[in-house]
Motif scaffolding. Structure first.
Motif, PDB file in Angstrom:
ATOM      1  N   ILE A  99       0.846  -1.203   0.000  1.00 46.28           N
ATOM      2  CA  ILE A  99       0.000   0.000   0.000  1.00 46.28           C
ATOM      3  C   ILE A  99       0.878   1.249   0.000  1.00 46.28           C
ATOM      4  O   ILE A  99       0.589   2.235  -0.689  1.00 46.28           O
ATOM      5  CB  ILE A  99      -0.923   0.005   1.234  1.00 46.28           C
ATOM      6  CG1 ILE A  99      -1.872  -1.195   1.202  1.00 46.28           C
ATOM      7  CG2 ILE A  99      -1.731   1.302   1.296  1.00 46.28           C
ATOM      8  CD1 ILE A  99      -2.738  -1.323   2.455  1.00 46.28           C
ATOM      9  N   VAL A 100       1.956   1.193   0.766  1.00 45.39           N
ATOM     10  CA  VAL A 100       2.871   2.333   0.817  1.00 45.39           C
ATOM     11  C   VAL A 100       3.476   2.584  -0.552  1.00 45.39           C
ATOM     12  O   VAL A 100       3.527   3.715  -1.052  1.00 45.39           O
ATOM     13  CB  VAL A 100       3.979   2.088   1.859  1.00 45.39           C
ATOM     14  CG1 VAL A 100       4.979   3.237   1.857  1.00 45.39           C
ATOM     15  CG2 VAL A 100       3.371   1.894   3.241  1.00 45.39           C
ATOM     16  N   VAL A 101       3.944   1.503  -1.199  1.00 38.52           N
ATOM     17  CA  VAL A 101       4.587   1.637  -2.514  1.00 38.52           C
ATOM     18  C   VAL A 101       3.584   2.104  -3.553  1.00 38.52           C
ATOM     19  O   VAL A 101       3.864   3.015  -4.348  1.00 38.52           O
ATOM     20  CB  VAL A 101       5.219   0.293  -2.938  1.00 38.52           C
ATOM     21  CG1 VAL A 101       5.783   0.390  -4.353  1.00 38.52           C
ATOM     22  CG2 VAL A 101       6.302  -0.114  -1.943  1.00 38.52           C
ATOM     23  N   TRP A 102       2.398   1.466  -3.549  1.00 34.53           N
ATOM     24  CA  TRP A 102       1.401   1.790  -4.570  1.00 34.53           C
ATOM     25  C   TRP A 102       0.761   3.161  -4.351  1.00 34.53           C
ATOM     26  O   TRP A 102       0.674   3.971  -5.282  1.00 34.53           O
ATOM     27  CB  TRP A 102       0.308   0.698  -4.581  1.00 34.53           C
ATOM     28  CG  TRP A 102      -1.053   1.197  -4.931  1.00 34.53           C
ATOM     29  CD1 TRP A 102      -1.421   1.872  -6.059  1.00 34.53           C
ATOM     30  CD2 TRP A 102      -2.239   1.107  -4.125  1.00 34.53           C
ATOM     31  NE1 TRP A 102      -2.751   2.196  -6.005  1.00 34.53           N
ATOM     32  CE2 TRP A 102      -3.280   1.743  -4.839  1.00 34.53           C
ATOM     33  CE3 TRP A 102      -2.514   0.529  -2.892  1.00 34.53           C
ATOM     34  CZ2 TRP A 102      -4.585   1.817  -4.348  1.00 34.53           C
ATOM     35  CZ3 TRP A 102      -3.811   0.598  -2.404  1.00 34.53           C
ATOM     36  CH2 TRP A 102      -4.832   1.240  -3.124  1.00 34.53           C
ATOM     37  N   PHE A 103       0.338   3.455  -3.130  1.00 37.77           N
ATOM     38  CA  PHE A 103      -0.529   4.604  -2.888  1.00 37.77           C
ATOM     39  C   PHE A 103       0.224   5.832  -2.373  1.00 37.77           C
ATOM     40  O   PHE A 103       0.109   6.922  -2.940  1.00 37.77           O
ATOM     41  CB  PHE A 103      -1.618   4.207  -1.886  1.00 37.77           C
ATOM     42  CG  PHE A 103      -2.741   5.194  -1.765  1.00 37.77           C
ATOM     43  CD1 PHE A 103      -3.827   5.135  -2.614  1.00 37.77           C
ATOM     44  CD2 PHE A 103      -2.700   6.193  -0.801  1.00 37.77           C
ATOM     45  CE1 PHE A 103      -4.868   6.056  -2.502  1.00 37.77           C
ATOM     46  CE2 PHE A 103      -3.724   7.113  -0.685  1.00 37.77           C
ATOM     47  CZ  PHE A 103      -4.820   7.043  -1.538  1.00 37.77           C
ATOM     48  N   PHE A 104       0.991   5.665  -1.316  1.00 36.26           N
ATOM     49  CA  PHE A 104       1.555   6.819  -0.642  1.00 36.26           C
ATOM     50  C   PHE A 104       2.777   7.401  -1.351  1.00 36.26           C
ATOM     51  O   PHE A 104       2.946   8.622  -1.385  1.00 36.26           O
ATOM     52  CB  PHE A 104       1.895   6.470   0.812  1.00 36.26           C
ATOM     53  CG  PHE A 104       0.685   6.252   1.658  1.00 36.26           C
ATOM     54  CD1 PHE A 104      -0.081   7.325   2.095  1.00 36.26           C
ATOM     55  CD2 PHE A 104       0.274   4.979   1.991  1.00 36.26           C
ATOM     56  CE1 PHE A 104      -1.222   7.135   2.865  1.00 36.26           C
ATOM     57  CE2 PHE A 104      -0.865   4.776   2.755  1.00 36.26           C
ATOM     58  CZ  PHE A 104      -1.624   5.849   3.196  1.00 36.26           C
ATOM     59  N   LEU A 105       3.626   6.580  -1.917  1.00 34.18           N
ATOM     60  CA  LEU A 105       4.815   7.127  -2.583  1.00 34.18           C
ATOM     61  C   LEU A 105       4.453   7.970  -3.804  1.00 34.18           C
ATOM     62  O   LEU A 105       4.942   9.103  -3.941  1.00 34.18           O
ATOM     63  CB  LEU A 105       5.779   5.998  -2.951  1.00 34.18           C
ATOM     64  CG  LEU A 105       6.485   5.311  -1.769  1.00 34.18           C
ATOM     65  CD1 LEU A 105       7.464   4.257  -2.271  1.00 34.18           C
ATOM     66  CD2 LEU A 105       7.201   6.329  -0.897  1.00 34.18           C
ATOM     67  N   PRO A 106       3.595   7.487  -4.732  1.00 33.95           N
ATOM     68  CA  PRO A 106       3.187   8.371  -5.825  1.00 33.95           C
ATOM     69  C   PRO A 106       2.466   9.617  -5.339  1.00 33.95           C
ATOM     70  O   PRO A 106       2.648  10.710  -5.875  1.00 33.95           O
ATOM     71  CB  PRO A 106       2.261   7.484  -6.674  1.00 33.95           C
ATOM     72  CG  PRO A 106       2.689   6.092  -6.369  1.00 33.95           C
ATOM     73  CD  PRO A 106       3.087   6.116  -4.918  1.00 33.95           C
ATOM     74  N   GLY A 107       1.628   9.440  -4.294  1.00 33.38           N
ATOM     75  CA  GLY A 107       0.918  10.599  -3.762  1.00 33.38           C
ATOM     76  C   GLY A 107       1.841  11.660  -3.205  1.00 33.38           C
ATOM     77  O   GLY A 107       1.547  12.854  -3.261  1.00 33.38           O
ATOM     78  N   GLY A 112       1.510  -1.456  -8.801  1.00 35.32           N
ATOM     79  CA  GLY A 112       1.458  -1.562  -7.345  1.00 35.32           C
ATOM     80  C   GLY A 112       0.067  -1.883  -6.837  1.00 35.32           C
ATOM     81  O   GLY A 112      -0.095  -2.678  -5.896  1.00 35.32           O
ATOM     82  N   SER A 113      -0.959  -1.293  -7.437  1.00 39.32           N
ATOM     83  CA  SER A 113      -2.325  -1.584  -6.993  1.00 39.32           C
ATOM     84  C   SER A 113      -2.707  -3.023  -7.297  1.00 39.32           C
ATOM     85  O   SER A 113      -3.388  -3.684  -6.495  1.00 39.32           O
ATOM     86  CB  SER A 113      -3.318  -0.619  -7.649  1.00 39.32           C
ATOM     87  OG  SER A 113      -3.386  -0.825  -9.059  1.00 39.32           O
ATOM     88  N   LEU A 114      -2.255  -3.541  -8.453  1.00 37.12           N
ATOM     89  CA  LEU A 114      -2.524  -4.945  -8.785  1.00 37.12           C
ATOM     90  C   LEU A 114      -1.746  -5.878  -7.861  1.00 37.12           C
ATOM     91  O   LEU A 114      -2.261  -6.927  -7.441  1.00 37.12           O
ATOM     92  CB  LEU A 114      -2.165  -5.212 -10.239  1.00 37.12           C
ATOM     93  CG  LEU A 114      -3.004  -4.447 -11.295  1.00 37.12           C
ATOM     94  CD1 LEU A 114      -2.503  -4.749 -12.690  1.00 37.12           C
ATOM     95  CD2 LEU A 114      -4.490  -4.795 -11.158  1.00 37.12           C
ATOM     96  N   ALA A 115      -0.515  -5.492  -7.540  1.00 32.01           N
ATOM     97  CA  ALA A 115       0.282  -6.295  -6.624  1.00 32.01           C
ATOM     98  C   ALA A 115      -0.366  -6.325  -5.240  1.00 32.01           C
ATOM     99  O   ALA A 115      -0.393  -7.374  -4.577  1.00 32.01           O
ATOM    100  CB  ALA A 115       1.700  -5.733  -6.527  1.00 32.01           C
ATOM    101  N   PHE A 116      -0.894  -5.204  -4.810  1.00 34.87           N
ATOM    102  CA  PHE A 116      -1.604  -5.168  -3.523  1.00 34.87           C
ATOM    103  C   PHE A 116      -2.801  -6.118  -3.534  1.00 34.87           C
ATOM    104  O   PHE A 116      -3.036  -6.860  -2.573  1.00 34.87           O
ATOM    105  CB  PHE A 116      -2.056  -3.744  -3.219  1.00 34.87           C
ATOM    106  CG  PHE A 116      -3.040  -3.643  -2.095  1.00 34.87           C
ATOM    107  CD1 PHE A 116      -2.703  -4.036  -0.810  1.00 34.87           C
ATOM    108  CD2 PHE A 116      -4.328  -3.166  -2.323  1.00 34.87           C
ATOM    109  CE1 PHE A 116      -3.623  -3.956   0.228  1.00 34.87           C
ATOM    110  CE2 PHE A 116      -5.252  -3.086  -1.292  1.00 34.87           C
ATOM    111  CZ  PHE A 116      -4.898  -3.483  -0.015  1.00 34.87           C
ATOM    112  N   ALA A 117      -3.547  -6.120  -4.633  1.00 35.47           N
ATOM    113  CA  ALA A 117      -4.703  -7.022  -4.728  1.00 35.47           C
ATOM    114  C   ALA A 117      -4.257  -8.480  -4.658  1.00 35.47           C
ATOM    115  O   ALA A 117      -4.866  -9.303  -3.948  1.00 35.47           O
ATOM    116  CB  ALA A 117      -5.464  -6.754  -6.022  1.00 35.47           C
ATOM    117  N   ALA A 118      -3.173  -8.820  -5.364  1.00 35.16           N
ATOM    118  CA  ALA A 118      -2.690 -10.207  -5.364  1.00 35.16           C
ATOM    119  C   ALA A 118      -2.163 -10.611  -3.991  1.00 35.16           C
ATOM    120  O   ALA A 118      -2.453 -11.718  -3.496  1.00 35.16           O
ATOM    121  CB  ALA A 118      -1.601 -10.363  -6.428  1.00 35.16           C
TER     122      ALA A 118
END
Length: 626
Positions: free
Chosen positions: A539-547, A568-574
């Protein structure tokens, strides 16, 4: 990509005048009985603010009804070349551009070429936008400029195109997906940059003249704003350089695709003339640009539920409410790469100011406050009106409210959780409470309109929308709908619990990681604790770093940051699916019940987060096509 009314000029005439004019301001008929401003002392105070915030320079204009008090600058227009800011340096004023777009449109209205109430479909059917309520709530020209179309703000691909010479038609065709009405037009306000640009295109079409040329002929030339331009200035030596947040590196000249909404370059000298025209209700030094009633229309919101109930707080046509030292002003602000700006005026007091700094910094508000205080010294703030309401009338306003009109739909998943308002009744008084922090009293003005203590006009409207929902309308702060308190508290409780469980995963890893290294916890399968941890960290890699680090340009193209979001969002889902699978397997683990319980709870927290993110449209989102 964002206030005050005042007192008759008779009061101003009682205040002695002692002004030092700077940088050869426009010649005016001197009137020694208007406003007292010590310009040299003010210049020193502004320089101190610039130094504290590492801002290279500022462009400043102060005016009263009859003169330019000060048009000039403080600090550097170009740091490397050691060039001081002058009255003639062009600063990029961002969304203050919308005020001039409105002036051009109103010139077309007064010429009989345009009607603000005409549906856009009739005037420009070739411009793409989607309005599910077209039959009953068509988008009109007025709604375009009052931000009540329901359109989203610009999407990432629209920020990518920075061609300063692209035509309006080409710019509006780049990515029309953002122009979708999310609620019935003409009912709620959400600020956006595409609406005023569509209005400018319509002006261009009905006049048969390119918009920038029409604005120059019909607005800039009559006002004597000779160097102001929506295009890149030809005289590069006149253009102040913008700077990065460190105040040292030069910011690129990134042109917003919607030029009429944010690309104007103007000097302090030119802005002083604009402010004096607005103060004098459309006339400057015997040149009439607009009729007084047209200026009043520009300042008056008309296309929200609150406006139809007589609330004047909010956005008119390229013009919004401002509060300065307890007085009611009108004006606009602006932000663009390397610059932040503010302009404000009061016709009642007969004063106005402009400030632009060549670095994007919140310190512009500090300078703005200073200018407002200096110009309103000696003027008694007006007493706001008060109504006496019964407890039943007050109680009708109480409850919990959630935001329903996000400026950017992309962030609504966060906004709906964080931007919550509660209204409570205590000892016969209403109080509005934000999500965090202290609240403030709502002083009744009518049965449906309220203000804060110290505000001269109502700023909060409480009513019922067309669907029968109890709502709050608060200008640019948004439209809020009342929801059940139990429902809201359950949402907040789930959100808080989820956050704490996710936070616990890396904290617990600080325990089991070293323990496994030193030969303990061998009976616990690594996958039981590892997958929930990886899902949480993703979540940190996918959401917070780009934000935190990505710019709109990064997200609007296929880049490292936009791919980080997508993959990253797909990886989080998997990883969430894997963590659920391993933590709920039936195989027993001796002595690991608490650890397994924690893994299951973290996996469930990841699942809740995944479902919420999926509903918000974030999972698998290709931001370059959003």
């Amino acid at each position: 990509m964002r206030r005050l009314r005042s007192i008759p000029l008779l009061l101003a005439c009682a205040v002695p005048f002692a002004v030092v004019a700077q940088d050869n301001p426009d010649p005016v008929d001197p009137n020694p009985e208007v406003v007292t401003v010590d310009v040299e002392a003010l210049r020193a105070e502004i320089q101190q603010i610039l130094d504290e915030h590492r801002i290279p320079g500022a462009s400043i204009a102060l005016v009263d009804r009859d003169r330019t008090i000060w048009a000039g600058g403080v600090g550097r227009a170009d740091v490397a070349a050691d060039i001081d800011v002058t009255a003639d340096h062009l600063f990029r004023i961002g969304s203050i551009s919308k005020s001039f777009t409105a002036l051009a449109a109103l010139r077309a209205v007064e010429s009989g070429l345009l009607d603000l109430e005409t549906p856009v479909r009739e005037l420009a059917p070739e411009i793409a936008f989607t309005n599910p309520w077209e039959a009953t709530h068509p988008v009109t020209v007025a709604m375009l400029m009052e931000h009540t179309t329901g359109f989203d703000d610009l999407h990432f691909p629209e920020w990518v195109v920075v061609d300063p010479e692209i035509s309006l038609a080409e710019g509006l065709a780049v990515h029309p997906h953002s122009r979708v009405s999310r609620w019935p037009p003409g009912t709620r306000m959400a600020y956006n940059n595409s609406g005023p640009s569509v209005a400018a295109y319509i002006v261009e079409k009905v006049t048969g003249t390119p918009f920038e040329e029409y604005a120059r002929e019909q607005v800039f030339v009559p006002l004597g704003m000779e160097t102001s331009t929506f295009h890149v200035p030809r005289g590069a030596d006149l253009l102040a350089k913008g700077y990065e947040p460190d105040g040292v590196g030069e910011a690129p000249y990134e042109h917003i695709i919607m030029r009429p909404s944010g690309s104007l370059n103007a000097s302090a000298r030119d802005m002083a003339r604009y402010l004096r025209m607005m103060i004098n209700r459309g006339t400057l030094d015997s040149v009439r640009l607009l009729a007084p009633e047209t200026v009043t229309r520009m300042e008056t919101p008309t296309t929200t539920l609150a406006a139809r109930e007589g609330v004047t707080h909010g956005d008119g046509l390229g013009n919004t409410t401002l509060f300065v030292n307890g007085h009611h002003f009108r004006g606009h602000g602006g932000t663009i790469t390397g610059f932040r700006s503010r302009s404000a005026y009061s016709s009642e007091l007969g004063v106005g100011y402009f400030v632009s700094i060549n670095k994007r910094s919140g310190a512009v508000a500090v300078i703005e406050r200073l200018l407002g205080e200096r110009l309103t010294e000696g003027f008694e703030p007006p007493r706001g009106p008060v109504a006496v309401l019964s407890d039943d009338e007050l109680r009708a306003m109480t409850g919990s409210y959630q935001l329903t009109t996000p400026r950017r739909q992309f962030f609504y998943g966060l906004d709906r959780l964080l931007l919550v308002r509660r209204i409570i009744l205590e000892e016969g008084k209403l109080f509005l409470l934000p999500t965090v922090g202290g609240g403030w009293e709502l002083v009744p003005v009518t049965a449906t309109s309220f203000r804060q203590e110290g505000e001269p006009v109502p700023t909060v409207f409480g009513g019922v929308d067309e669907e029968g929902n109890r709502i709050l309308q608060t200008g640019r702060d948004g439209n809020y709908m009342r929801v059940g308190t139990a429902r809201l508290r359950s949402q907040q409780a789930v959100a808080l619990t989820t956050f704490l469980l996710l936070l616990s995963a890396p904290l617990f890893a600080l325990v089991w990681g070293p323990a496994r290294i030193f030969g303990r916890m061998k009976t616990i399968p690594l996958r039981t604790v590892l997958y929930p941890l990886l899902a949480t960290l993703s979540i940190v890699v996918w959401f917070f770093l780009p934000g935190q680090f990505a710019s709109p340009l990064d997200m609007g193209t296929v880049s490292g940051w936009s791919l980080t979001w997508f993959i990253g969002s797909l990886a989080f889902a998997a990883l969430t699916a894997l963590s659920l699978f391993v933590s709920f397997r039936r195989d027993s683990v001796d002595g690991g019940r608490l650890i397994r319980l924690h893994s299951r709870l973290v996996s469930l927290a990841c699942t809740v987060t995944l479902l919420y993110a999926w509903n918000a449209g974030w999972i698998g989102l290709r931001t370059w096509a959003y």
